[in-house]
Design a protein around this motif. Structure first.
Motif, PDB file in Angstrom:
ATOM      1  N   ASN A 127      35.353  45.290  38.888  1.00  0.00           N
ATOM      2  CA  ASN A 127      34.692  44.430  40.209  1.00  0.00           C
ATOM      3  C   ASN A 127      34.626  43.267  39.501  1.00  0.00           C
ATOM      4  OD1 ASN A 127      31.929  44.627  38.993  1.00  0.00           O
ATOM      5  ND2 ASN A 127      32.262  47.012  39.868  1.00  0.00           N
ATOM      6  N   GLY A 128      34.738  42.118  39.724  1.00  0.00           N
ATOM      7  CA  GLY A 128      34.368  41.083  39.200  1.00  0.00           C
ATOM      8  C   GLY A 128      33.091  40.497  39.661  1.00  0.00           C
ATOM      9  N   HIS A 129      32.347  41.094  39.752  1.00  0.00           N
ATOM     10  CA  HIS A 129      30.008  41.509  39.493  1.00  0.00           C
ATOM     11  C   HIS A 129      30.472  41.816  37.754  1.00  0.00           C
ATOM     12  CE1 HIS A 129      26.212  41.288  38.838  1.00  0.00           C
ATOM     13  NE2 HIS A 129      26.292  42.086  38.363  1.00  0.00           N
ATOM     14  N   LYS A 141      39.298  40.595  49.226  1.00  0.00           N
ATOM     15  CA  LYS A 141      39.780  39.460  48.381  1.00  0.00           C
ATOM     16  C   LYS A 141      41.381  39.340  48.910  1.00  0.00           C
ATOM     17  CE  LYS A 141      35.284  38.579  47.271  1.00  0.00           C
ATOM     18  NZ  LYS A 141      34.353  39.153  46.369  1.00  0.00           N
ATOM     19  N   SER A 187      37.763  38.493  41.358  1.00  0.00           N
ATOM     20  CA  SER A 187      37.061  39.520  41.858  1.00  0.00           C
ATOM     21  C   SER A 187      38.621  40.433  42.794  1.00  0.00           C
ATOM     22  CB  SER A 187      36.635  39.997  43.453  1.00  0.00           C
ATOM     23  OG  SER A 187      36.464  40.834  44.015  1.00  0.00           O
ATOM     24  N   THR A 244      26.548  30.593  46.782  1.00  0.00           N
ATOM     25  CA  THR A 244      27.142  31.636  46.860  1.00  0.00           C
ATOM     26  C   THR A 244      26.916  33.621  47.499  1.00  0.00           C
ATOM     27  OG1 THR A 244      28.245  32.387  44.789  1.00  0.00           O
ATOM     28  CG2 THR A 244      26.566  31.688  44.521  1.00  0.00           C
ATOM     29  N   PHE A 245      27.755  34.471  46.816  1.00  0.00           N
ATOM     30  CA  PHE A 245      27.963  35.182  47.140  1.00  0.00           C
ATOM     31  C   PHE A 245      26.610  35.752  45.723  1.00  0.00           C
ATOM     32  CE2 PHE A 245      28.662  40.030  46.578  1.00  0.00           C
ATOM     33  CZ  PHE A 245      28.105  40.495  47.584  1.00  0.00           C
ATOM     34  N   GLY A 298      37.751  45.865  41.745  1.00  0.00           N
ATOM     35  CA  GLY A 298      38.662  45.109  40.656  1.00  0.00           C
ATOM     36  C   GLY A 298      37.704  43.846  40.076  1.00  0.00           C
ATOM     37  N   TYR A 351      28.832  32.966  56.056  1.00  0.00           N
ATOM     38  CA  TYR A 351      29.047  33.457  54.889  1.00  0.00           C
ATOM     39  C   TYR A 351      29.349  31.681  54.191  1.00  0.00           C
ATOM     40  CZ  TYR A 351      31.525  35.236  51.087  1.00  0.00           C
ATOM     41  OH  TYR A 351      31.811  36.350  49.652  1.00  0.00           O
ATOM     42  N   SER A 380      25.678  38.167  44.467  1.00  0.00           N
ATOM     43  CA  SER A 380      26.260  38.335  42.859  1.00  0.00           C
ATOM     44  C   SER A 380      26.264  37.043  41.655  1.00  0.00           C
ATOM     45  CB  SER A 380      28.090  39.381  42.721  1.00  0.00           C
ATOM     46  OG  SER A 380      28.334  38.797  40.952  1.00  0.00           O
ATOM     47  N   THR A 381      26.524  35.907  42.411  1.00  0.00           N
ATOM     48  CA  THR A 381      26.606  35.570  40.980  1.00  0.00           C
ATOM     49  C   THR A 381      25.447  34.832  40.202  1.00  0.00           C
ATOM     50  OG1 THR A 381      28.139  33.963  42.420  1.00  0.00           O
ATOM     51  CG2 THR A 381      27.542  32.904  40.383  1.00  0.00           C
ATOM     52  N   HIS A 428      38.312  42.768  44.854  1.00  0.00           N
ATOM     53  CA  HIS A 428      37.388  43.726  46.028  1.00  0.00           C
ATOM     54  C   HIS A 428      38.186  43.857  47.442  1.00  0.00           C
ATOM     55  CE1 HIS A 428      34.743  44.146  49.336  1.00  0.00           C
ATOM     56  NE2 HIS A 428      34.671  45.479  48.286  1.00  0.00           N
ATOM     57  N   ALA A 453      36.587  34.678  41.889  1.00  0.00           N
ATOM     58  CA  ALA A 453      36.420  35.604  43.124  1.00  0.00           C
ATOM     59  C   ALA A 453      36.983  34.817  44.670  1.00  0.00           C
ATOM     60  CB  ALA A 453      34.991  35.784  43.294  1.00  0.00           C
ATOM     61  N   HIS A 454      37.347  34.043  44.675  1.00  0.00           N
ATOM     62  CA  HIS A 454      38.012  33.461  45.730  1.00  0.00           C
ATOM     63  C   HIS A 454      38.531  32.345  45.245  1.00  0.00           C
ATOM     64  CE1 HIS A 454      33.632  32.427  48.595  1.00  0.00           C
ATOM     65  NE2 HIS A 454      34.233  34.205  47.939  1.00  0.00           N
ATOM     66  N   ASP A 465      32.871  31.321  38.449  1.00  0.00           N
ATOM     67  CA  ASP A 465      33.313  32.351  39.065  1.00  0.00           C
ATOM     68  C   ASP A 465      34.102  31.790  40.176  1.00  0.00           C
ATOM     69  OD1 ASP A 465      33.003  33.969  41.580  1.00  0.00           O
ATOM     70  OD2 ASP A 465      30.350  34.414  41.717  1.00  0.00           O
TER      71      ASP A 465
HETATM   72  C1  LIG Z   1      33.787  39.389  45.636  1.00  0.00           C
HETATM   73  C2  LIG Z   1      32.581  37.717  45.059  1.00  0.00           C
HETATM   74  C3  LIG Z   1      31.864  38.687  43.477  1.00  0.00           C
HETATM   75  C4  LIG Z   1      32.231  39.764  43.279  1.00  0.00           C
HETATM   76  O1  LIG Z   1      32.746  40.518  42.889  1.00  0.00           O
HETATM   77  P1  LIG Z   1      33.567  42.313  43.419  1.00  0.00           P
HETATM   78  O2  LIG Z   1      34.879  42.576  43.003  1.00  0.00           O
HETATM   79  O3  LIG Z   1      33.176  42.275  45.417  1.00  0.00           O
HETATM   80  O4  LIG Z   1      32.437  42.996  42.481  1.00  0.00           O
HETATM   81  C5  LIG Z   1      31.335  37.586  43.247  1.00  0.00           C
HETATM   82  N1  LIG Z   1      31.156  36.038  43.726  1.00  0.00           N
HETATM   83  C6  LIG Z   1      31.701  35.365  44.581  1.00  0.00           C
HETATM   84  C7  LIG Z   1      31.691  34.553  45.249  1.00  0.00           C
HETATM   85  C8  LIG Z   1      32.625  36.862  45.275  1.00  0.00           C
HETATM   86  O5  LIG Z   1      32.899  36.196  46.619  1.00  0.00           O
END
Ligand SMILES: *Cc1c(COP(=O)(O)O)cnc(C)c1O
Length: 366
Positions: free
Chosen positions: A58-60, A183, A178, A82-83, A190, A311, A85-86, A180, A156-157, A154
């Motif tokens: 995953n992205g995390h 996305k 990410s 940010t989400f 993933g 968001y 996770s960062t 996910h 992810a977007h 990051d």
């Molecule tokens: C989705 C996302 C993540 C985490 O990714 P996962 O695949 O859900 O673990 C991290 N940072 C940002 C900005 C995200 O949008």
């Protein structure tokens, strides 16, 4: 009428997926860098236009392992917009996040405010390409080089985006994607790290497989975040449609823009120059002139079965798990945007009729 959610996962047909996984039933290899994993890695490397890539669960974990593999210590300058996770990735590596405010136009880290946050403990910058808007990568690189800092994006977007002719994953030392379900491109769950330094790549490869070097040696305290074959197979199928899906996202975005672009009190997101975008999200920022607050509009849309998302709200730096460690008053623009942003539904199958219906509700405010 059916509810409309902010996003909807893209899937191939079930027949296409069955065909893709057929050979897994012959080899019985379900994980540990099998054929699907290797094929997807090659295809993604080409699609993203990057030098190197490692696939992960995953992205995390991409963020968390990237920070671990860089052997960092001290403070990491990042964004609160940010989400979560960062920020978790930074803290779980024993590092301290230092929050920099954001640019009010594209919501990414405000580079002009980074240098004043650098101390003798700063080791890295972790910017986020928010909503598919690209950070000021050239300035960030300049600041990082001047101060000897690592840069971890990051991304992810930002899947599939190209900035100034380069795949967006090729900026900085590392970029984390990410895949996910929610996305632009997904493998159910993933993620991936893209990087320049081959030693870093070896470290990631080891870390994602318990730190194992060979049958008799374990070189580092790693964990398990290998992408499995069923996810990689879904990724191979979904990759065939990602360009078509981005095109559909673009059409939806154009429709939203045509209705909301001149609406008083509504600020839309503009595509940046030199960027081939992925139209990942449709954020609007509600201003005083709109005549209704962001929260009121959110509730109004829900009454009509339309599930927008606030968001990013609240700011990641303000969550209770961080025990009020961070002062949100130090990032006033990020705070103000988090209070007034709403992300509208956007996914490839969303019909233009639905988009028009959403816009009419926003324009008529009832
Ligand atoms: C989705 C996302 C993540 C985490 O990714 P996962 O695949 O859900 O673990 C991290 N940072 C940002 C900005 C995200 O949008």
């Amino acid at each position: 009428m059916n509810n409309i959610y902010v996003t909807r996962a893209s899937l191939p047909t079930i027949d296409e997926y069955m065909e893709e996984i057929r050979d897994i039933w012959e080899t019985h290899q379900l994980s540990n860098m099998g054929l699907k994993h290797e094929k997807l890695r090659d295809e993604l490397k080409a699609y993203l236009g990057v030098d190197n890539i490692e696939l992960l669960t995953n992205g995390h974990m991409a963020l968390e392992l990237a920070l671990q593999a860089l052997n960092l210590e001290g403070e990491v300058i990042t964004t609160p917009f940010t989400f979560v996770s960062t920020i978790h990735a930074i803290i779980r590596n024993g590092l301290k996040p230092v929050f920099c405010d954001i640019d009010p136009d594209n919501y990414t880290i405000d580079v002009s405010k980074i240098e004043q946050l650098i101390t003798n403990k700063t080791c890295a910058i972790l910017p986020v390409h928010v909503y598919g808007n690209i950070c000021n990568v050239d300035e960030i690189q300049r600041v990082a080089e001047n101060h000897g800092l690592k840069v971890i994006y990051d991304a992810a977007h930002a899947f599939g985006e190209v900035y100034k002719g380069k795949g967006v994953g090729s900026f900085g030392d590392v970029s984390c994607f990410s895949f996910h379900a929610t996305k632009v491109y997904n493998t159910a769950e993933g993620g991936a790290v893209c990087y320049k330094d081959s030693d870093f790549g070896k470290k990631i490869y080891q870390l994602k497989n318990f730190g194992i070097k060979n049958e008799e040696e374990v070189e580092c305290v790693g964990l398990n975040c290998k992408m499995n074959e069923l996810c990689a197979a879904l990724g191979l199928c979904n990759l065939r449609y990602v360009d078509e899906n981005i095109k559909k996202r673009k059409d939806i975005t154009t429709t939203y823009n045509s209705y909301l672009g001149n609406m008083p009190g509504i600020k839309i997101n503009h595509l940046q120059t030199d960027l081939v975008g992925n139209y990942a999200y449709y954020p609007i920022v509600i201003g005083k002139d709109y005549g209704m607050s962001r929260d009121e509009l959110n509730i109004l849309l829900r009454k009509h079965g339309i599930y927008s998302r606030k968001y990013f709200y609240p700011l990641a730096s303000s969550f209770s798990c961080y025990n009020k460690m961070f002062d949100i008053n130090l990032t006033p623009i990020a705070y103000q945007i988090s209070q007034s942003v709403l992300t509208l539904p956007l996914y490839p199958d969303l019909s233009i009729d639905s988009v028009e219906r959403i816009c009419e509700l926003i324009i008529n405010r009832n």
